[in-house]
Design a protein around this motif. Sequence first.
Motif, PDB file in Angstrom:
ATOM      1  N   PHE A   1     -69.771 -36.792  32.369  1.00 40.80           N
ATOM      2  CA  PHE A   1     -68.639 -36.349  33.187  1.00 40.80           C
ATOM      3  C   PHE A   1     -68.775 -34.861  33.414  1.00 40.80           C
ATOM      4  CE2 PHE A   1     -66.197 -39.872  30.809  1.00 40.80           C
ATOM      5  CZ  PHE A   1     -66.781 -40.840  31.602  1.00 40.80           C
ATOM      6  N   ARG A   2     -68.149 -34.390  34.432  1.00 38.52           N
ATOM      7  CA  ARG A   2     -68.351 -32.984  34.771  1.00 38.52           C
ATOM      8  C   ARG A   2     -67.552 -32.083  33.831  1.00 38.52           C
ATOM      9  NH1 ARG A   2     -65.494 -35.067  38.916  1.00 38.52           N
ATOM     10  NH2 ARG A   2     -63.367 -34.307  39.304  1.00 38.52           N
ATOM     11  N   ASP A   3     -68.090 -30.881  33.715  1.00 39.03           N
ATOM     12  CA  ASP A   3     -67.408 -29.910  32.856  1.00 39.03           C
ATOM     13  C   ASP A   3     -66.056 -29.520  33.438  1.00 39.03           C
ATOM     14  OD1 ASP A   3     -69.109 -29.627  30.768  1.00 39.03           O
ATOM     15  OD2 ASP A   3     -70.349 -28.098  31.749  1.00 39.03           O
ATOM     16  N   GLY A   4     -65.224 -28.999  32.597  1.00 37.29           N
ATOM     17  CA  GLY A   4     -63.954 -28.426  33.071  1.00 37.29           C
ATOM     18  C   GLY A   4     -62.928 -29.473  33.485  1.00 37.29           C
ATOM     19  N   LEU A   5     -63.162 -30.722  33.094  1.00 32.14           N
ATOM     20  CA  LEU A   5     -62.157 -31.758  33.393  1.00 32.14           C
ATOM     21  C   LEU A   5     -60.849 -31.424  32.666  1.00 32.14           C
ATOM     22  CD1 LEU A   5     -63.822 -35.297  33.171  1.00 32.14           C
ATOM     23  CD2 LEU A   5     -62.765 -34.200  35.156  1.00 32.14           C
TER      24      LEU A   5
ATOM     25  N   VAL B   1     -57.504 -42.457  22.238  1.00 32.49           N
ATOM     26  CA  VAL B   1     -58.805 -43.108  22.382  1.00 32.49           C
ATOM     27  C   VAL B   1     -59.403 -42.765  23.740  1.00 32.49           C
ATOM     28  CG1 VAL B   1     -59.939 -45.351  22.634  1.00 32.49           C
ATOM     29  CG2 VAL B   1     -58.286 -44.983  20.784  1.00 32.49           C
ATOM     30  N   ILE B   2     -58.573 -42.810  24.757  1.00 37.55           N
ATOM     31  CA  ILE B   2     -59.063 -42.466  26.103  1.00 37.55           C
ATOM     32  C   ILE B   2     -59.494 -41.003  26.154  1.00 37.55           C
ATOM     33  CG2 ILE B   2     -58.451 -42.327  28.542  1.00 37.55           C
ATOM     34  CD1 ILE B   2     -56.492 -44.613  28.122  1.00 37.55           C
ATOM     35  N   ASP B   3     -58.662 -40.139  25.584  1.00 37.37           N
ATOM     36  CA  ASP B   3     -59.004 -38.712  25.557  1.00 37.37           C
ATOM     37  C   ASP B   3     -60.377 -38.498  24.917  1.00 37.37           C
ATOM     38  OD1 ASP B   3     -56.629 -38.079  26.738  1.00 37.37           O
ATOM     39  OD2 ASP B   3     -55.706 -37.152  24.975  1.00 37.37           O
ATOM     40  N   ASP B   4     -60.589 -39.187  23.799  1.00 36.17           N
ATOM     41  CA  ASP B   4     -61.855 -39.008  23.083  1.00 36.17           C
ATOM     42  C   ASP B   4     -63.046 -39.405  23.952  1.00 36.17           C
ATOM     43  OD1 ASP B   4     -60.456 -38.109  20.945  1.00 36.17           O
ATOM     44  OD2 ASP B   4     -60.526 -39.979  19.816  1.00 36.17           O
ATOM     45  N   ILE B   5     -62.887 -40.498  24.668  1.00 36.54           N
ATOM     46  CA  ILE B   5     -63.987 -40.939  25.537  1.00 36.54           C
ATOM     47  C   ILE B   5     -64.278 -39.887  26.602  1.00 36.54           C
ATOM     48  CG2 ILE B   5     -64.674 -42.648  27.264  1.00 36.54           C
ATOM     49  CD1 ILE B   5     -63.181 -44.754  25.664  1.00 36.54           C
ATOM     50  N   ILE B   6     -63.208 -39.335  27.162  1.00 37.11           N
ATOM     51  CA  ILE B   6     -63.401 -38.316  28.199  1.00 37.11           C
ATOM     52  C   ILE B   6     -64.156 -37.116  27.621  1.00 37.11           C
ATOM     53  CG2 ILE B   6     -62.233 -36.708  29.750  1.00 37.11           C
ATOM     54  CD1 ILE B   6     -59.887 -38.770  29.790  1.00 37.11           C
ATOM     55  N   ILE B   7     -63.730 -36.682  26.451  1.00 35.36           N
ATOM     56  CA  ILE B   7     -64.368 -35.516  25.826  1.00 35.36           C
ATOM     57  C   ILE B   7     -65.835 -35.807  25.507  1.00 35.36           C
ATOM     58  CG2 ILE B   7     -64.358 -34.062  23.766  1.00 35.36           C
ATOM     59  CD1 ILE B   7     -61.234 -34.478  23.772  1.00 35.36           C
ATOM     60  N   GLU B   8     -66.083 -36.970  24.928  1.00 37.46           N
ATOM     61  CA  GLU B   8     -67.464 -37.360  24.628  1.00 37.46           C
ATOM     62  C   GLU B   8     -68.314 -37.415  25.887  1.00 37.46           C
ATOM     63  OE1 GLU B   8     -66.601 -40.643  21.315  1.00 37.46           O
ATOM     64  OE2 GLU B   8     -68.640 -40.700  22.095  1.00 37.46           O
ATOM     65  N   GLY B   9     -67.727 -38.008  26.913  1.00 37.74           N
ATOM     66  CA  GLY B   9     -68.463 -38.129  28.179  1.00 37.74           C
ATOM     67  C   GLY B   9     -68.833 -36.768  28.723  1.00 37.74           C
ATOM     68  N   THR B  10     -67.940 -35.824  28.564  1.00 36.22           N
ATOM     69  CA  THR B  10     -68.240 -34.474  29.036  1.00 36.22           C
ATOM     70  C   THR B  10     -69.367 -33.872  28.206  1.00 36.22           C
ATOM     71  OG1 THR B  10     -65.874 -34.305  29.454  1.00 36.22           O
ATOM     72  CG2 THR B  10     -67.169 -32.294  29.700  1.00 36.22           C
ATOM     73  N   GLU B  11     -69.279 -34.058  26.912  1.00 38.13           N
ATOM     74  CA  GLU B  11     -70.308 -33.529  26.019  1.00 38.13           C
ATOM     75  C   GLU B  11     -71.668 -34.173  26.276  1.00 38.13           C
ATOM     76  OE1 GLU B  11     -67.203 -32.659  22.314  1.00 38.13           O
ATOM     77  OE2 GLU B  11     -68.564 -34.377  22.267  1.00 38.13           O
ATOM     78  N   GLN B  12     -71.625 -35.438  26.651  1.00 38.57           N
ATOM     79  CA  GLN B  12     -72.878 -36.152  26.920  1.00 38.57           C
ATOM     80  C   GLN B  12     -73.411 -35.856  28.315  1.00 38.57           C
ATOM     81  OE1 GLN B  12     -71.872 -40.217  26.203  1.00 38.57           O
ATOM     82  NE2 GLN B  12     -71.791 -39.983  23.950  1.00 38.57           N
ATOM     83  N   GLY B  13     -72.711 -35.029  29.040  1.00 37.93           N
ATOM     84  CA  GLY B  13     -73.182 -34.675  30.374  1.00 37.93           C
ATOM     85  C   GLY B  13     -72.940 -35.754  31.412  1.00 37.93           C
TER      86      GLY B  13
END
Lengths: 195, 195, 195, 195
Positions: free
Chosen positions: D143-147, D129-141
């Motif tokens: 969180f920064r890319d390349g995390l 669940v946490i991973d998904d949030i991180i990925i979504e956040g990156t896609e939504q701009g």
Amino acid sequence: MKKQKPKYKQIIEAAVEVIAKNGYHASQISKIAKQAGVADGTIYLYFKNKEDILISVFEEKMGQFIEQIAYSISEKVQANDKLLTLIEMHFRQLTADHHLAIVTQLELRQSNTALRMKINQILKPYLSVIDDIIIEGTEQGLFRDGLNVPLARQMIFGTLDEIVTNWVINEQKYDLVKQAPAVHAFITNGLSVKN
Amino acid sequence: MKKQKPKYKQIIEAAVEVIAKNGYHASQISKIAKQAGVADGTIYLYFKNKEDILISVFEEKMGQFIEQIAYSISEKVQANDKLLTLIEMHFRQLTADHHLAIVTQLELRQSNTALRMKINQILKPYLSVIDDIIIEGTEQGLFRDGLNVPLARQMIFGTLDEIVTNWVINEQKYDLVKQAPAVHAFITNGLSVKN
Amino acid sequence: MKKQKPKYKQIIEAAVEVIAKNGYHASQISKIAKQAGVADGTIYLYFKNKEDILISVFEEKMGQFIEQIAYSISEKVQANDKLLTLIEMHFRQLTADHHLAIVTQLELRQSNTALRMKINQILKPYLSVIDDIIIEGTEQGLFRDGLNVPLARQMIFGTLDEIVTNWVINEQKYDLVKQAPAVHAFITNGLSVKN
Amino acid sequence: MKKQKPKYKQIIEAAVEVIAKNGYHASQISKIAKQAGVADGTIYLYFKNKEDILISVFEEKMGQFIEQIAYSISEKVQANDKLLTLIEMHFRQLTADHHLAIVTQLELRQSNTALRMKINQILKPYLSVIDDIIIEGTEQGLFRDGLNVPLARQMIFGTLDEIVTNWVINEQKYDLVKQAPAVHAFITNGLSVKN
DNA sequence: GATGAATGAGAGTTCATTCAT
DNA sequence: CATGAATGAACTCTCATTCAT
């Protein structure tokens, strides 16, 4: 009569199979019940307790065992022939039902001393059959006078029992019945009139 | 060497007494420890587990048993005499230590199949002694040629074992050693050259 | 002073090795004594009881751990650099001593709650070092005002600890020190002045 | 289905209470049985062994825990909001069940390495669940890319876990949920796009 | 100081038997 | 009659700690 009911026999047969397959100590009531296709509690409608099952197993099986031998012997006249027949039948029956052989020779002997005493009681009719042959043999002049009958019977039964046990331990690999004549020779020589 | 330490022997002796007195299944480690005058944990400094105690009991006692018999036999020349000596010594030693007789004839047989196999291993040297006598007897012309040695040995051992077991079950009420000659006669007749 | 004696250190080192190799629950005093090359009883000349060994292990190792970090940090001026150094040193030291890593991250946490409280006490100086960096960073205008220092410290320590634990669980397969910059960036961003 | 039966749940609840009250190592089966109001043997009708109880406790409780969080998150669109919700729910649920908090943060960690590995397996869905949030956040701009996603997740989970553990160690004296915004700010700053 | 043999408390698990349904 | 869930007593083995030598 409880012993006539189908479930009584079902449970007895299940017990023999379970004990032969799993060994005495791993034969829980629940396993026997499952094998017999009844509920655990049902066992207690037919048997007082676990010991009662084991005694009954021996009783039933031993009863048939002796009956067969007694019947076969009744056709013979000479004590000599009776003895050979007894030996052959003893070996033949345990060969025919190898589960029973395992149970009587190995597993049931793991029971506690109290149970073993009861099993000895059940064995008595068989021992009497042997006693009778010895006495007859003496009367017929085949065996020597003054034989200590109980001692002679112990020697006969001990001999047979040890031979069967060894055969079971060796996984019943050889033909037990074939040994009957040699065993018979040993015993009759042992008991016979000295020349 | 662990087996030389006094506590090792103490525990072995305690085990024999406890088992003879209480029976195999009621012989808890705690009882054996108490009888030996040591703590429960001390047992495990000398034995791997409970089974190891039982095996060791048999090993130690059987070792002495066989040694005694082998020594007595070595003084005899004729297979006949050797056999009589073996029978006498077998009976004499179990008569002398009635705790041991109970343990070997009744209690130890309640052990599980795995332990019984190990006990059988320990018995082997004794069975070899019997085998040797049979072979010698044949060579000396006392016993008939072509004897099936294992079968003959099973008959001898089975006979002796059954006689001792009956004597133990009957609470050792009669003189076992006195029966040696009769048993010897039975066996030698059984094996001897036919006339 | 007991702690200066060679056997004291011997036992500490032995304990780390034994615990790392066997796990917390399989690390008996006797194993530690054997590894240290002393008798079981000797342990009790240097330590009050088993718990005392474990506390001392942590005390000794953690003392060196913090000392190293504190020394490295003292050469830096900026809180930012200090934090990076702390992270690098934290990772570097546990990488260098993989037995210690296993012991601190996995095994010692299996101890009872009482022992864990004591371990927390020992950790305090390290947490203070982190607190000081946070305070300095705030004073230097690198971190934002009004930071809840204990909370920030928990976040930093929790982050580092979880990362190391994961690395240990994954059998230390990747280069932990290489991750220091990314972790540092995460933390400083997290604490820094918003724009 | 065993898990639906009332006694299953009874025992799970009893285990949580007993462990929270007495600590992991002092939580004997007999205590759990007593607390659950069943016989010791009854436990073994529902659980294979003691370890199975502990795994089941974690499984059941963690299952509900994650379900609640997943449900709450599903209503949010922005990764930012999801993260805040996750943090709030994480804190809120452990605040609501303080026995559970003690068990998960302190007591269950004393289990052996094998059990801990199983617990880690159960945790995986939460980490996803946490991973998904991180990925979504990156896609939504946001969180920064390349995390490095696993690393970021370790930082988030490590942060939350350490904060809760400290709160439990400090006897839950302060309001954990109130700290959610600060923790959220720390994490989002840590992960966000640099300006 | 050093040894190591001896101690003994403590707990998970099985399974024959019961009894409410 | 039949069921099967529930019971609870019973026992081996480990290991931290001690103490006589």
